[in-house]
Write a protein that holds these residues in place. Structure first.
Motif, PDB file in Angstrom:
ATOM      1  N   SER A   1     -13.646 -36.969 -11.013  1.00 10.30           N
ATOM      2  CA  SER A   1     -13.211 -37.583  -9.760  1.00 10.30           C
ATOM      3  C   SER A   1     -11.706 -37.782  -9.805  1.00 10.30           C
ATOM      4  O   SER A   1     -11.120 -37.856 -10.887  1.00 10.30           O
ATOM      5  N   PRO A   2     -11.065 -37.865  -8.645  1.00 11.52           N
ATOM      6  CA  PRO A   2      -9.603 -38.010  -8.611  1.00 11.52           C
ATOM      7  C   PRO A   2      -9.127 -39.155  -9.487  1.00 11.52           C
ATOM      8  O   PRO A   2      -9.588 -40.292  -9.353  1.00 11.52           O
ATOM      9  N   GLY A   3      -8.211 -38.862 -10.387  1.00 12.20           N
ATOM     10  CA  GLY A   3      -7.656 -39.883 -11.257  1.00 12.20           C
ATOM     11  C   GLY A   3      -8.591 -40.364 -12.345  1.00 12.20           C
ATOM     12  O   GLY A   3      -8.242 -41.293 -13.076  1.00 12.20           O
ATOM     13  N   GLN A   4      -9.742 -39.740 -12.459  1.00 13.91           N
ATOM     14  CA  GLN A   4     -10.715 -40.154 -13.472  1.00 13.91           C
ATOM     15  C   GLN A   4     -10.839 -39.097 -14.563  1.00 13.91           C
ATOM     16  O   GLN A   4     -10.446 -37.951 -14.392  1.00 13.91           O
ATOM     17  N   GLY A   5     -11.417 -39.513 -15.675  1.00 14.38           N
ATOM     18  CA  GLY A   5     -11.688 -38.563 -16.738  1.00 14.38           C
ATOM     19  C   GLY A   5     -12.942 -37.764 -16.441  1.00 14.38           C
ATOM     20  O   GLY A   5     -13.590 -37.931 -15.410  1.00 14.38           O
ATOM     21  N   LEU A   6     -13.295 -36.894 -17.344  1.00 16.79           N
ATOM     22  CA  LEU A   6     -14.500 -36.087 -17.204  1.00 16.79           C
ATOM     23  C   LEU A   6     -15.729 -36.903 -17.556  1.00 16.79           C
ATOM     24  O   LEU A   6     -15.747 -37.604 -18.565  1.00 16.79           O
ATOM     25  N   GLN A   7     -16.743 -36.767 -16.741  1.00 21.78           N
ATOM     26  CA  GLN A   7     -18.005 -37.455 -17.012  1.00 21.78           C
ATOM     27  C   GLN A   7     -19.111 -36.415 -17.113  1.00 21.78           C
ATOM     28  O   GLN A   7     -19.245 -35.542 -16.249  1.00 21.78           O
ATOM     29  N   LEU A   8     -19.916 -36.507 -18.151  1.00 19.02           N
ATOM     30  CA  LEU A   8     -21.014 -35.578 -18.337  1.00 19.02           C
ATOM     31  C   LEU A   8     -22.141 -35.898 -17.364  1.00 19.02           C
ATOM     32  O   LEU A   8     -22.624 -37.035 -17.320  1.00 19.02           O
ATOM     33  N   LEU A   9     -22.562 -34.908 -16.586  1.00 18.84           N
ATOM     34  CA  LEU A   9     -23.685 -35.079 -15.665  1.00 18.84           C
ATOM     35  C   LEU A   9     -25.006 -34.742 -16.344  1.00 18.84           C
ATOM     36  O   LEU A   9     -25.993 -35.468 -16.185  1.00 18.84           O
ATOM     37  N   LEU A  10     -25.029 -33.641 -17.048  1.00 18.48           N
ATOM     38  CA  LEU A  10     -26.244 -33.213 -17.731  1.00 18.48           C
ATOM     39  C   LEU A  10     -25.911 -32.091 -18.697  1.00 18.48           C
ATOM     40  O   LEU A  10     -24.814 -31.541 -18.661  1.00 18.48           O
ATOM     41  N   LYS A  11     -26.879 -31.766 -19.536  1.00 22.77           N
ATOM     42  CA  LYS A  11     -26.679 -30.715 -20.520  1.00 22.77           C
ATOM     43  C   LYS A  11     -28.011 -30.046 -20.824  1.00 22.77           C
ATOM     44  O   LYS A  11     -29.077 -30.644 -20.670  1.00 22.77           O
ATOM     45  N   TYR A  12     -27.923 -28.795 -21.261  1.00 14.28           N
ATOM     46  CA  TYR A  12     -29.103 -28.047 -21.688  1.00 14.28           C
ATOM     47  C   TYR A  12     -28.863 -27.529 -23.093  1.00 14.28           C
ATOM     48  O   TYR A  12     -27.869 -26.847 -23.364  1.00 14.28           O
ATOM     49  N   PHE A  13     -29.818 -27.840 -23.973  1.00 11.46           N
ATOM     50  CA  PHE A  13     -29.759 -27.306 -25.331  1.00 11.46           C
ATOM     51  C   PHE A  13     -30.930 -26.363 -25.576  1.00 11.46           C
ATOM     52  O   PHE A  13     -30.765 -25.280 -26.107  1.00 11.46           O
ATOM     53  N   SER A  14     -32.129 -26.825 -25.220  1.00 10.55           N
ATOM     54  CA  SER A  14     -33.340 -26.023 -25.440  1.00 10.55           C
ATOM     55  C   SER A  14     -34.473 -26.702 -24.691  1.00 10.55           C
ATOM     56  O   SER A  14     -34.304 -27.763 -24.101  1.00 10.55           O
TER      57      SER A  14
END
Lengths: 115, 116
Positions: free
Chosen positions: A39-52
């Motif tokens: 988001s503007p002026g914000q850091g990166l935020q993890l939404l989701l991930k896939y491993f297996s």
């Protein structure tokens, strides 16, 4: 070397409408796939991930993504967007769980929400 | 999880000078990473910094331009040397840390550098 393609630079969606952000990857082995939001002026935020495992992954804020090996895709979806979802979305691939060896990011998709 | 503090959050620097960015983590982590995000672009990995060894640089990035220190398991610095306008970017620190049973990448807020 791995690579990530996000074909849509900008997407405009009406509030309450459904959303799909596309992501295609290139990787020689089983990939570790991620979606981040910035988001503007914000850091990166993890939404989701896939491993297996289950190819349909649930994330935070009502987002989900589906891993399709045959299409080398990991598209992000949300059934009903909110104005607060306006942000930059990045798809990323890593060669180990959690990005422990660094991540390769796509160029991002800028999401605009119309009232 | 890991909370990352980056300093400065932004700076405007003259060309030819250098800027050192600090990254402080609230827990001990093995792997720390530095990324660059050029205007309107995605994140590109600059280097991986492990404590007790020299940083490993990605293709296109060299130690003379981007010297990195990693004196302990909670701190790292990235210096961008001999600045030119092309170095104007956001620089992000990232760590790989345990969350529940998995390793996850965490990112700092970034340092926005403008070179004039």
């Amino acid at each position: 070397a791995q690579s990530v393609t996000q074909p849509d630079i900008h997407i405009t969606v009406s509030e309450g409408a459904s959303l799909e952000l596309r992501c295609n990857y290139s990787y020689g082995a089983t990939p570790y796939l991620f979606w981040y939001v910035q988001s503007p002026g914000q850091g990166l935020q993890l939404l989701l991930k896939y491993f297996s495992g289950d190819t349909l992954v649930q994330g935070i804020k009502g987002f989900e993504a589906e891993f399709k090996r045959s299409q080398s895709s990991f598209n992000l979806r949300k059934p009903s967007v909110h104005w607060s979802d306006a942000a930059e979305y990045f798809c990323a691939v890593g060669c180990s769980g959690g990005g422990a060896d660094g991540l390769t990011f796509g160029k991002g998709t800028h999401l605009i929400i119309q009232p | 999880s890991a909370v990352i503090s980056q300093k400065p959050s932004r700076d405007i620097c003259q060309r030819g000078t250098s800027l050192t960015i600090q990254c402080q983590v609230d827990s001990q982590v093995t792997m720390m990473f530095w990324y660059r995000q050029q205007p309107g672009q995605s994140l590109t990995l600059i280097a991986t910094a492990n404590q007790g060894s020299e940083a490993t640089y990605e293709s296109g990035f060299v130690i003379d331009k981007f010297p990195i220190s990693r004196p302990n398991l909670t701190f790292s610095t990235l210096t961008v040397s001999n600045l030119s306008p092309e170095d104007s970017s956001i620089y992000l620190c990232s760590v790989a840390a345990m969350l529940a049973l998995n390793t996850e990448a965490f990112f700092g807020q970034g340092t926005r550098l403008t070179v004039v």
